[in-house]
Write a protein that holds these residues in place. Structure first.
Motif, mmCIF file in Angstrom:
data_model
loop_
_atom_site.group_PDB
_atom_site.id
_atom_site.type_symbol
_atom_site.label_atom_id
_atom_site.label_comp_id
_atom_site.label_asym_id
_atom_site.label_seq_id
_atom_site.Cartn_x
_atom_site.Cartn_y
_atom_site.Cartn_z
ATOM 1 N N ARG A 129 0.868 -1.174 0.000
ATOM 2 C CA ARG A 129 0.000 0.000 0.000
ATOM 3 C C ARG A 129 0.907 1.227 0.000
ATOM 4 N N LEU A 130 0.661 2.149 -0.934
ATOM 5 C CA LEU A 130 1.427 3.398 -0.994
ATOM 6 C C LEU A 130 0.558 4.519 -0.443
ATOM 7 N N ILE A 131 1.071 5.201 0.582
ATOM 8 C CA ILE A 131 0.315 6.250 1.264
ATOM 9 C C ILE A 131 1.079 7.563 1.093
ATOM 10 N N HIS A 132 0.369 8.596 0.668
ATOM 11 C CA HIS A 132 0.996 9.897 0.428
ATOM 12 C C HIS A 132 0.845 10.788 1.660
ATOM 13 N N ALA A 133 1.933 11.473 2.039
ATOM 14 C CA ALA A 133 1.882 12.290 3.255
ATOM 15 C C ALA A 133 2.422 13.698 3.038
ATOM 16 N N ARG A 134 3.128 13.928 1.935
ATOM 17 C CA ARG A 134 3.803 15.212 1.727
ATOM 18 C C ARG A 134 2.848 16.397 1.789
ATOM 19 N N ASP A 135 1.705 16.288 1.117
ATOM 20 C CA ASP A 135 0.791 17.430 1.054
ATOM 21 C C ASP A 135 0.094 17.703 2.386
ATOM 22 N N LEU A 136 0.263 16.789 3.344
ATOM 23 C CA LEU A 136 -0.321 17.005 4.678
ATOM 24 C C LEU A 136 0.672 17.699 5.609
ATOM 25 N N GLY A 137 1.880 18.020 5.102
ATOM 26 C CA GLY A 137 2.888 18.666 5.945
ATOM 27 C C GLY A 137 3.509 17.709 6.954
ATOM 28 N N GLU A 138 3.475 16.427 6.649
ATOM 29 C CA GLU A 138 4.011 15.403 7.543
ATOM 30 C C GLU A 138 5.537 15.313 7.403
ATOM 31 N N PHE A 140 7.346 12.764 6.675
ATOM 32 C CA PHE A 140 7.720 11.922 5.533
ATOM 33 C C PHE A 140 6.809 12.247 4.340
ATOM 34 N N ASP A 141 7.326 12.011 3.134
ATOM 35 C CA ASP A 141 6.512 12.220 1.925
ATOM 36 C C ASP A 141 5.597 11.030 1.659
#
Ligand code: HEM
Length: 182
Positions: A129-138, A140-141
């Protein structure tokens, strides 16, 4: 493509997955913890969590149609009974990576690094599963998640070694590896 699904990776005293090892191939590791839960949707995060990483599932960016079809025909889903091993790999790429245009990033990921072609060698043994985090300001990307049976652990290790030797990984500035079992 299903609607984006919010995901929280919560480490602490509870969760179906036992954390067996935390390593940091690039940069600082995450704090030690006993167990991990992958919470989906609006599930509340326990206040006493050791750490919590958030992200959201999303649409594909780089995969071309022929690859998408090949992947769809081969990949297994999460939650197989025999897949009692898992690995969470949070990844952050460099600012220079994010300055590149989409076509330049695709060229590094696939034409130069063969990320998708290499990955296909490990399907269906490894589910992902690929989870995106960059646009949440987390921090990790991406939060990448993998599940496999114990007899495929050596193959998974080999997959990691092959990907980490590619040009794409020269654009990775932080990578943590959290090994899990249930
Ligand atoms: C992206 C396949 C293993 C980390 C992708 C994409 C595909 C893919 C198709 C592109 C998604 C898109 O079009 O947006 C696979 C397959 C694997 C595998 C079949 C075999 C199990 C791994 C492993 C890691 C990893 C082991 C981590 C060590 C990533 C990351 C991205 C990605 C971080 C996002 C790259 C970016 O958008 O810059 N993978 N992968 N993958 N994969 Fe893998």
């Amino acid at each position: 493509m299903p609607a984006p699904l919010p995901i929280a990776m919560v480490a602490g005293a509870e969760g179906p997955w036992r954390i067996t090892r935390i390593a940091a191939p690039i940069g600082a590791p995450l704090p030690a913890a006993g167990r991990l839960a992958m919470l989906e949707g609006a599930a509340p995060v326990p206040a006493d969590a050791a750490w919590c990483l958030r992200g959201v599932t999303s649409h594909i960016r780089y995969t071309v149609e022929a690859e998408r079809r090949r992947l769809a025909g081969m990949q297994a889903g999460l939650g197989r009974v025999e897949a009692t091993c898992a690995c969470l790999i949070p990844i952050r790429k460099t600012p220079a990576w994010w300055d590149l245009a989409q076509d330049a990033r695709r060229a590094i990921l696939e034409e130069q690094s063969r990320h998708i072609a290499i990955g296909l060698d490990y399907l269906p043994a490894v589910a992902r599963r690929l989870i995106h985090a960059r646009d949440l300001g987390e921090p990790f990307d991406f939060l990448t998640w993998f599940e496999y049976a114990p007899e495929h652990e050596a193959a998974f290790d080999h997959l990691l070694a092959r990907l980490r030797a590619t040009e794409e990984w020269r654009w990775v500035q932080h990578e943590v590896e959290v090994r899990l079992a249930r």
